[in-house]
Design a protein around this motif. Sequence first.
Motif, PDB file in Angstrom:
ATOM      1  N   PRO A  70      -7.718  -8.420  47.259  1.00  0.00           N
ATOM      2  CA  PRO A  70      -9.367  -8.665  46.965  1.00  0.00           C
ATOM      3  C   PRO A  70      -9.511  -9.291  45.554  1.00  0.00           C
ATOM      4  CG  PRO A  70      -8.735  -6.283  47.596  1.00  0.00           C
ATOM      5  CD  PRO A  70      -7.237  -7.075  47.378  1.00  0.00           C
ATOM      6  N   ILE A  71     -10.932  -9.874  45.384  1.00  0.00           N
ATOM      7  CA  ILE A  71     -11.208 -10.640  44.528  1.00  0.00           C
ATOM      8  C   ILE A  71     -10.977  -9.724  43.017  1.00  0.00           C
ATOM      9  CG2 ILE A  71     -12.653 -12.511  45.053  1.00  0.00           C
ATOM     10  CD1 ILE A  71     -14.715 -10.885  45.050  1.00  0.00           C
ATOM     11  N   GLN A  72     -11.376  -8.545  43.017  1.00  0.00           N
ATOM     12  CA  GLN A  72     -11.266  -7.762  41.757  1.00  0.00           C
ATOM     13  C   GLN A  72      -9.875  -7.976  41.294  1.00  0.00           C
ATOM     14  OE1 GLN A  72     -11.892  -6.512  44.613  1.00  0.00           O
ATOM     15  NE2 GLN A  72     -11.092  -4.427  44.988  1.00  0.00           N
ATOM     16  N   ASP A  73      -8.814  -8.011  42.172  1.00  0.00           N
ATOM     17  CA  ASP A  73      -7.320  -8.051  41.683  1.00  0.00           C
ATOM     18  C   ASP A  73      -6.975  -9.257  40.984  1.00  0.00           C
ATOM     19  OD1 ASP A  73      -6.784  -5.482  42.364  1.00  0.00           O
ATOM     20  OD2 ASP A  73      -6.506  -6.001  44.525  1.00  0.00           O
ATOM     21  N   LYS A  74      -7.775 -10.285  41.738  1.00  0.00           N
ATOM     22  CA  LYS A  74      -7.402 -11.671  41.309  1.00  0.00           C
ATOM     23  C   LYS A  74      -8.206 -11.966  39.848  1.00  0.00           C
ATOM     24  CE  LYS A  74      -7.117 -16.231  43.479  1.00  0.00           C
ATOM     25  NZ  LYS A  74      -8.213 -17.408  43.155  1.00  0.00           N
ATOM     26  N   LEU A  75      -9.558 -11.393  39.325  1.00  0.00           N
ATOM     27  CA  LEU A  75      -9.915 -11.477  38.331  1.00  0.00           C
ATOM     28  C   LEU A  75      -9.180 -10.521  37.270  1.00  0.00           C
ATOM     29  CD1 LEU A  75     -13.652 -11.593  38.992  1.00  0.00           C
ATOM     30  CD2 LEU A  75     -12.041 -13.351  38.406  1.00  0.00           C
ATOM     31  N   LEU A  76      -8.664  -9.480  37.601  1.00  0.00           N
ATOM     32  CA  LEU A  76      -8.002  -8.473  36.798  1.00  0.00           C
ATOM     33  C   LEU A  76      -6.607  -9.004  36.145  1.00  0.00           C
ATOM     34  CD1 LEU A  76      -8.970  -5.047  38.336  1.00  0.00           C
ATOM     35  CD2 LEU A  76     -10.029  -5.887  36.150  1.00  0.00           C
ATOM     36  N   SER A  77      -6.157 -10.027  37.248  1.00  0.00           N
ATOM     37  CA  SER A  77      -4.603 -10.145  37.113  1.00  0.00           C
ATOM     38  C   SER A  77      -4.328 -10.903  35.796  1.00  0.00           C
ATOM     39  CB  SER A  77      -4.217 -10.911  38.237  1.00  0.00           C
ATOM     40  OG  SER A  77      -4.742 -12.464  37.906  1.00  0.00           O
ATOM     41  N   SER A  78      -5.379 -11.172  34.787  1.00  0.00           N
ATOM     42  CA  SER A  78      -5.031 -12.104  33.850  1.00  0.00           C
ATOM     43  C   SER A  78      -5.208 -11.243  32.644  1.00  0.00           C
ATOM     44  CB  SER A  78      -6.153 -13.235  33.590  1.00  0.00           C
ATOM     45  OG  SER A  78      -7.371 -12.668  33.443  1.00  0.00           O
ATOM     46  N   GLN A  79      -5.440  -9.884  32.756  1.00  0.00           N
ATOM     47  CA  GLN A  79      -5.541  -9.133  31.725  1.00  0.00           C
ATOM     48  C   GLN A  79      -4.360  -8.718  30.830  1.00  0.00           C
ATOM     49  OE1 GLN A  79      -6.901  -4.974  32.512  1.00  0.00           O
ATOM     50  NE2 GLN A  79      -6.005  -5.145  34.731  1.00  0.00           N
ATOM     51  N   CYS A  80      -3.083  -8.917  31.298  1.00  0.00           N
ATOM     52  CA  CYS A  80      -1.969  -8.745  30.431  1.00  0.00           C
ATOM     53  C   CYS A  80      -1.349 -10.227  29.774  1.00  0.00           C
ATOM     54  CB  CYS A  80      -0.822  -7.999  31.092  1.00  0.00           C
ATOM     55  SG  CYS A  80      -1.246  -6.544  31.806  1.00  0.00           S
ATOM     56  N   SER A  81      -2.186 -11.026  30.148  1.00  0.00           N
ATOM     57  CA  SER A  81      -1.589 -12.711  29.780  1.00  0.00           C
ATOM     58  C   SER A  81      -1.374 -12.678  28.145  1.00  0.00           C
ATOM     59  CB  SER A  81      -2.664 -13.557  29.794  1.00  0.00           C
ATOM     60  OG  SER A  81      -3.203 -13.331  30.902  1.00  0.00           O
ATOM     61  N   TRP A  82      -2.002 -11.729  27.552  1.00  0.00           N
ATOM     62  CA  TRP A  82      -2.133 -11.815  25.967  1.00  0.00           C
ATOM     63  C   TRP A  82      -0.555 -11.212  25.542  1.00  0.00           C
ATOM     64  CZ3 TRP A  82      -1.054  -8.794  21.693  1.00  0.00           C
ATOM     65  CH2 TRP A  82      -1.204  -9.266  20.573  1.00  0.00           C
ATOM     66  N   GLU A  83      -0.566 -10.205  26.058  1.00  0.00           N
ATOM     67  CA  GLU A  83       0.857  -9.676  25.681  1.00  0.00           C
ATOM     68  C   GLU A  83       2.165 -10.315  26.127  1.00  0.00           C
ATOM     69  OE1 GLU A  83      -1.374  -7.317  26.515  1.00  0.00           O
ATOM     70  OE2 GLU A  83      -1.512  -5.606  25.326  1.00  0.00           O
ATOM     71  N   LEU A  84       1.960 -10.686  27.413  1.00  0.00           N
ATOM     72  CA  LEU A  84       3.152 -11.577  27.831  1.00  0.00           C
ATOM     73  C   LEU A  84       3.291 -12.904  27.284  1.00  0.00           C
ATOM     74  CD1 LEU A  84       2.776 -11.125  31.578  1.00  0.00           C
ATOM     75  CD2 LEU A  84       4.479  -9.848  30.190  1.00  0.00           C
ATOM     76  N   THR A  85       2.436 -13.425  26.979  1.00  0.00           N
ATOM     77  CA  THR A  85       2.303 -14.697  26.143  1.00  0.00           C
ATOM     78  C   THR A  85       3.020 -14.602  24.944  1.00  0.00           C
ATOM     79  OG1 THR A  85       0.460 -15.479  27.054  1.00  0.00           O
ATOM     80  CG2 THR A  85       1.007 -16.712  25.221  1.00  0.00           C
ATOM     81  N   GLU A  86       2.806 -13.170  23.961  1.00  0.00           N
ATOM     82  CA  GLU A  86       3.256 -13.111  22.815  1.00  0.00           C
ATOM     83  C   GLU A  86       4.602 -12.512  22.985  1.00  0.00           C
ATOM     84  OE1 GLU A  86       1.641  -9.871  19.819  1.00  0.00           O
ATOM     85  OE2 GLU A  86       0.857 -11.980  19.464  1.00  0.00           O
ATOM     86  N   LEU A  87       5.037 -11.901  23.891  1.00  0.00           N
ATOM     87  CA  LEU A  87       6.415 -11.464  24.038  1.00  0.00           C
ATOM     88  C   LEU A  87       7.416 -12.656  24.448  1.00  0.00           C
ATOM     89  CD1 LEU A  87       8.283  -9.230  24.301  1.00  0.00           C
ATOM     90  CD2 LEU A  87       7.818  -9.097  26.870  1.00  0.00           C
ATOM     91  N   TYR A  88       6.914 -13.573  25.223  1.00  0.00           N
ATOM     92  CA  TYR A  88       7.717 -14.627  25.587  1.00  0.00           C
ATOM     93  C   TYR A  88       7.784 -15.779  24.420  1.00  0.00           C
ATOM     94  CZ  TYR A  88       7.884 -13.083  30.577  1.00  0.00           C
ATOM     95  OH  TYR A  88       8.382 -12.705  31.664  1.00  0.00           O
ATOM     96  N   ASP A  89       6.793 -15.960  23.884  1.00  0.00           N
ATOM     97  CA  ASP A  89       6.701 -16.622  22.555  1.00  0.00           C
ATOM     98  C   ASP A  89       7.544 -16.207  21.594  1.00  0.00           C
ATOM     99  OD1 ASP A  89       4.803 -18.229  23.561  1.00  0.00           O
ATOM    100  OD2 ASP A  89       3.253 -17.786  22.229  1.00  0.00           O
ATOM    101  N   GLU A  90       7.685 -15.244  21.246  1.00  0.00           N
ATOM    102  CA  GLU A  90       8.521 -14.373  20.205  1.00  0.00           C
ATOM    103  C   GLU A  90       9.982 -14.435  20.791  1.00  0.00           C
ATOM    104  OE1 GLU A  90       7.995 -13.563  17.470  1.00  0.00           O
ATOM    105  OE2 GLU A  90       9.922 -12.752  16.916  1.00  0.00           O
ATOM    106  N   LEU A  91      10.474 -14.215  22.023  1.00  0.00           N
ATOM    107  CA  LEU A  91      11.631 -14.430  22.771  1.00  0.00           C
ATOM    108  C   LEU A  91      12.180 -15.698  22.583  1.00  0.00           C
ATOM    109  CD1 LEU A  91      13.214 -12.410  24.011  1.00  0.00           C
ATOM    110  CD2 LEU A  91      12.601 -13.410  26.253  1.00  0.00           C
ATOM    111  N   THR A  92      11.135 -16.791  22.956  1.00  0.00           N
ATOM    112  CA  THR A  92      11.618 -18.246  22.828  1.00  0.00           C
ATOM    113  C   THR A  92      11.961 -18.762  21.539  1.00  0.00           C
ATOM    114  OG1 THR A  92      10.043 -18.561  24.475  1.00  0.00           O
ATOM    115  CG2 THR A  92      10.943 -20.599  23.712  1.00  0.00           C
ATOM    116  N   LYS A  93      10.924 -18.174  20.528  1.00  0.00           N
ATOM    117  CA  LYS A  93      11.089 -18.483  19.044  1.00  0.00           C
ATOM    118  C   LYS A  93      12.491 -17.964  18.476  1.00  0.00           C
ATOM    119  CE  LYS A  93       8.308 -16.642  15.934  1.00  0.00           C
ATOM    120  NZ  LYS A  93       7.032 -16.450  15.661  1.00  0.00           N
TER     121      LYS A  93
END
Length: 332
Positions: free
Chosen positions: A173-196
């Motif tokens: 459903p569309i709500q799941d599509k819209l809600l799916s970006s809600q952890c981007s912040w955490e994941l971006t930060e985690l992967y950035d740090e790992l890559t760094k």
Amino acid sequence: MHRFLILIGFLIIKTRLETVCPAESSNEKCSKLLSNLTIGSMENLDIEAAEALNKTCFELVDCYAEIDCEQAQKNKTFYQNLCERKELEMFETEACIKTFHSERKGKSFECMKDFEFFSKDESVRREAYTSGKSCFLEVTQNCSDLSINFIGKRFSHLVSIMARKTDEKSCEPIQDKLLSSQCSWELTELYDELTKQQTHALKSQIKGIVMQNLTEMCQDSKICLSTGCHVTERLTPVSEMCDNLNTPKQKLSNCLKSLVYSTDTLKKYKCTNMSDAKPNWYGSHSIEAYMFLTDKECVKTLIKAECEESIMEGIDEHWTEVGRVMAGASTN
Ligand SMILES: *[C@@H]1O[C@H](CO)[C@@H](O)[C@H](O)[C@H]1NC(C)=O
Ligand SMILES: *[C@@H]1O[C@H](CO)[C@@H](O)[C@H](O)[C@H]1NC(C)=O
Ligand SMILES: *[C@@H]1O[C@H](CO)[C@@H](O)[C@H](O)[C@H]1NC(C)=O
Ligand SMILES: *[C@@H]1O[C@H](CO)[C@@H](O)[C@H](O)[C@H]1NC(C)=O
Ligand SMILES: *[C@@H]1O[C@H](CO)[C@@H](O)[C@H](O)[C@H]1NC(C)=O
Ligand SMILES: *[C@@H]1O[C@H](CO)[C@@H](O)[C@H](O)[C@H]1NC(C)=O
């Protein structure tokens, strides 16, 4: 008893729709709307075109709604969902919600801390969007004109979508599509740090890449990812990555990787047969650099001298999974 059954039978017939739809001629109006809908492209529209297309789409829904037969009612439901999806798409709502979600931590907007926009409980989310409307508007003020237009007109509709229950099974459903970006912040930060950290370790050619303590960031990501639908799908890889950060196996893998990438280090050891090797650019590695992995005694010598001591303890146990696999990767 018989009378009762007859009554039920009658009710079923009465409430069931006509299964056979009227001839095509009687729903010509719907066909025309449908053909108008398929003419237009749904990308890069201006506000006027998007509004026109959106209007036609919902007119089609109303058109099918008026026809009292099974197929038309099926069409109605189908186009209802489609139009809702297309409306969000045409008005670039997903991108705007993503922007909103990227403010999850409230770094730029204090007001984000006052409302539970990210609650797992849909009624709490509804309350947050309702009482936090001005905060939502403030955070999304730089969204595209199309999405601003949508939010202005359809805020309560948006709230109703965001406050729908997620469908853990299908995640469709569309709500799941819209809600799916809600952890981007955490994941971006985690992967950035790992890559760094990885890049830093490779650059400075330190003895094996040993991850710094990412426990807290991992924990944040896991908590966030466990409260969604699409997001839950991403939980497993993140959990695995986090759980493996400091295992003996991961350390062995990190150590071997850093050796493969460091021609200068490999050159120092006879058993690698690389004394004549030309220096490589940082980050590049040659096929020959993998050759030492085919000689376990050579590997042990290098690990002992170049990597963290504790890595030696796990080598026999993890050799097949890590060293063999890496050696194999170089030859095929
Ligand atoms: C379809 O589009 C044409 C041209 O824009 C318009 O004249 C016509 O009224 C539309 N038909 C319907 C059923 O909306
Ligand atoms: C249902 O929609 C299809 C196109 O998706 C159309 O061909 C068909 O005529 C519609 N059925 C009715 C009963 O309107
Ligand atoms: C919106 O854009 C303006 C001008 O570029 C900028 O000053 C402001 O910080 C931006 N606001 C948000 C919410 O990003
Ligand atoms: C899309 O169409 C529906 C139905 O006509 C209308 O309620 C809604 O406001 C429209 N959306 C936008 C963003 O114009
Ligand atoms: C990692 O950091 C967390 C939180 O800061 C702390 O509780 C934990 O003891 C640390 N673990 C290690 C191995 O340093
Ligand atoms: C190094 O060269 C010797 C002699 O040619 C060979 O036996 C050995 O397998 C080579 N070792 C590696 C790691 O390539």
